[in-house]
Design an enzyme around this catalytic site. Structure first.
Site, PDB file in Angstrom:
ATOM      1  N   LYS A  56       0.839  -1.214   0.000  1.00 49.45           N
ATOM      2  CA  LYS A  56       0.000   0.000   0.000  1.00 49.45           C
ATOM      3  C   LYS A  56       0.866   1.253   0.000  1.00 49.45           C
ATOM      4  O   LYS A  56       0.613   2.191  -0.748  1.00 49.45           O
ATOM      5  CB  LYS A  56      -0.918  -0.036   1.229  1.00 49.45           C
ATOM      6  N   ARG A  98      -8.843  11.746  12.438  1.00 46.84           N
ATOM      7  CA  ARG A  98      -7.395  11.566  12.634  1.00 46.84           C
ATOM      8  C   ARG A  98      -6.648  12.905  12.542  1.00 46.84           C
ATOM      9  O   ARG A  98      -7.050  13.803  11.805  1.00 46.84           O
ATOM     10  CB  ARG A  98      -6.859  10.570  11.596  1.00 46.84           C
ATOM     11  N   SER A 151       6.991   9.174  12.096  1.00 44.30           N
ATOM     12  CA  SER A 151       5.941   9.061  11.081  1.00 44.30           C
ATOM     13  C   SER A 151       6.502   9.220   9.680  1.00 44.30           C
ATOM     14  O   SER A 151       6.971  10.296   9.305  1.00 44.30           O
ATOM     15  CB  SER A 151       4.849  10.111  11.318  1.00 44.30           C
ATOM     16  N   ASP A 174       2.025  -1.269  11.892  1.00 42.50           N
ATOM     17  CA  ASP A 174       0.683  -1.702  11.481  1.00 42.50           C
ATOM     18  C   ASP A 174       0.393  -3.151  11.862  1.00 42.50           C
ATOM     19  O   ASP A 174      -0.713  -3.641  11.636  1.00 42.50           O
ATOM     20  CB  ASP A 174       0.525  -1.530   9.964  1.00 42.50           C
ATOM     21  N   LYS A 181      -4.429   5.725  14.652  1.00 43.97           N
ATOM     22  CA  LYS A 181      -4.518   5.046  13.356  1.00 43.97           C
ATOM     23  C   LYS A 181      -5.982   5.062  12.887  1.00 43.97           C
ATOM     24  O   LYS A 181      -6.755   5.876  13.359  1.00 43.97           O
ATOM     25  CB  LYS A 181      -3.963   3.618  13.469  1.00 43.97           C
TER      26      LYS A 181
HETATM   27  C1  S3P Z   1       2.649   4.700   6.200  1.00 46.61           C
HETATM   28  C2  S3P Z   1       3.186   5.072   7.402  1.00 46.61           C
HETATM   29  C3  S3P Z   1       2.659   4.643   8.703  1.00 46.61           C
HETATM   30  C4  S3P Z   1       1.723   3.451   8.573  1.00 46.61           C
HETATM   31  C5  S3P Z   1       0.758   3.612   7.432  1.00 46.61           C
HETATM   32  C6  S3P Z   1       1.519   3.761   6.126  1.00 46.61           C
HETATM   33  C7  S3P Z   1       3.242   5.214   4.953  1.00 46.61           C
HETATM   34  O1  S3P Z   1       1.951   5.711   9.293  1.00 46.61           O
HETATM   35  O2  S3P Z   1       1.010   3.258   9.778  1.00 46.61           O
HETATM   36  O3  S3P Z   1      -0.109   2.498   7.329  1.00 46.61           O
HETATM   37  O4  S3P Z   1       2.960   4.666   3.871  1.00 46.61           O
HETATM   38  O5  S3P Z   1       4.024   6.180   5.025  1.00 46.61           O
HETATM   39  P1  S3P Z   1       2.733   6.881  10.114  1.00 46.61           P
HETATM   40  O6  S3P Z   1       3.659   7.492   9.182  1.00 46.61           O
HETATM   41  O7  S3P Z   1       1.648   7.837  10.544  1.00 46.61           O
HETATM   42  O8  S3P Z   1       3.359   6.171  11.271  1.00 46.61           O
END
Ligand code: S3P
Length: 448
Positions: free
Chosen positions: A31, A132, A177, A329, A356
């Protein structure tokens, strides 16, 4: 099917206790990489060809958003997409509000992109996404010159008017993040000069890797225990071909189910093995799981391998807090493995789980308890005490529009004494379309 927290058209599904899982599967595309492919492809001139794109609802929302911003984004076949972009600085004003539905990564990355343009982009989302925090992305983008009006200053809907050009800044990310880091880097693509992001705790680095693959100049170095990422702005990005690896966060569900059930033998092919994404594998192995990493290879700048997992006896462990970003995740499904393992599994350093798609600490703790699992919710984590075998099950779970909660409790149903019911299967399509069929092919049984 429409989705809402009070979903009148919700479709409950139950997962039945399962003896063992066997077979060979491939999980849908990653994803994180799929979102980034659509966005970066939209900033090139020429054709970016993608194979294995995740066709989950989150990624489709990003595809629609990129079209609304002027890129040509077309599906050529299953997982096969062609993007013709507008070049860095070449996107145009969307004619309508962009509804990102459930896609947190999508909206936060796109906010970074929109910060590089003088026009105004409006974003909204579903009930989960509107709950969020967006301020974590808005604050650095405001420093880069964007003006942002958000509900309660922190929530969707919001409007963002970018700066032309945005100001290159040095930004230390206050929470671990990858989404915040990536938003600043995407705005920085449009800024003259060097944009610097400093991370105290390293997070997934797909944006940095992919920016390089598309021809941007990005340097990454360790400084005083932190990671310092420097991007040279206003590059000419070149179209490229991307093969999206299988999503390790999706592989996590069959992996945990097969790792727990004695007699299981499952191969999951082509799984992304980026070191910042595979903390779950390390943790399961520490718990005693029998997982072999086969045929490790490199595909388009990302490490990939096949995973071969057999059922084994698992024991509880203390998961080091520093590992959290590499499996952020995966804690919901890890807590399911912990419910099956023998003894205490202690998970801490997880304050981020509260923001989340749902408050995953609260929702997992409530749901596990409803299925007879001994669980203690902490402010920044949880402790699960397993019996070294099947938990009771028999509970019904509110999924709160959270795909990973839905799939985690379906896995619990396979591992429990009695079926586990989730109130709505729809959220699963966010990241893992075909989940039920794929698990059924391995020997799982679901009732609808
Ligand atoms: C993601 C970063 C993560 C993860 C999300 C996908 C990304 O979130 O939980 O499902 O693709 O950069 P955070 O960056 O908020 O930790």
């Amino acid at each position: 099917m429409s989705k809402s927290i009070n979903n009148v058209s919700a479709r409950p599904v139950d997962a039945r206790p399962c003896d063992r899982l066997t077979g060979r599967i491939a999980v849908p595309g990653d994803k994180s990489i799929s979102h980034r492919t659509l966005i970066l492809g939209g900033l090139t001139v020429g054709e970016t060809a993608v194979e294995g794109l995740l066709e989950g609802e989150d990624v489709l929302a990003t595809a629609r958003a990129m079209r609304a911003l002027g890129a040509q984004v077309e599906r050529a076949g299953e997982g096969s997409w062609r993007i013709h972009g507008c070049g860095v600085g070449g996107l145009g004003e969307p004619a309508d509000v962009i509804d990102m539905e459930n896609a947190g990564t999508g909206v936060r990355l796109l906010m970074g992109l929109a910060a590089g343009y003088g026009f105004t982009t409006f974003f909204t989302g579903d009930a989960s996404l509107r709950g969020r925090p967006m301020g974590r992305v808005a604050r650095p983008l405001e420093r880069m010159g964007a003006s942002i009006t958000a509900r309660s200053r922190d929530r969707l809907p919001l409007a963002i008017t970018g700066a032309v050009p945005p100001v290159a800044i040095t930004y230390e990310v206050p929470v671990p993040s990858a989404q915040v880091k990536s938003a600043v880097l995407l705005a920085g693509l449009h800024a003259p000069g060097a944009t610097t992001v400093i991370e105290r705790e390293a997070t997934r680095d797909h944006t940095e890797r992919m920016l390089r693959a598309f021809g941007a100049e990005v340097s990454v170095e360790a400084v005083d225990g932190a990671t310092r990422i420097v991007l040279q702005g206003q590059p000419e990005l070149r179209p490229t071909s991307i093969r999206v690896p299988g999503d390790p966060s999706s592989a996590a569900f069959p992996l945990v189910a097969a790792a727990c059930l004695p007699g299981s033998e499952v191969t999951i092919t082509g799984v992304g093995m980026n070191p910042m994404r595979i903390g779950l594998i390390d943790t399961l192995v520490e718990m005693g799981a029998d997982i072999a990493i086969r045929d490790p290879r490199d595909e388009g700048g990302e490490p990939v391998a096949d995973l071969f997992v057999r059922g084994a006896r698992l024991r509880g462990v203390e998961v080091p807090a520093f590992r959290a970003p590499s499996m952020i995740d995966e804690y919901p499904v890890l807590s399911v493995a912990a419910a099956f393992a023998e003894g205490r599994t202690v998970m801490t350093g997880l304050a981020e789980l509260r923001v989340k798609e749902s408050d995953r600490l609260a929702v997992m703790a409530t749901g596990l308890a409803a299925n007879g699992v001994a669980v203690e919710e902490l402010e920044d984590g949880m402790i699960v005490t397993g019996r070294g075998g099947r938990p009771a099950g028999g509970g019904t779970i509110a999924t709160h529009l959270d795909h990973r909660i839905a799939m985690s409790f379906l896995v619990l149903g396979l591992l429990a004494d009695k079926p586990v019911t989730i109130d709505d299967i729809a959220p699963v399509a966010t990241s893992f379309p075909g989940f039920l069929d794929l698990m059924t092919g391995l020997g799982a049984a679901f009732g609808q």
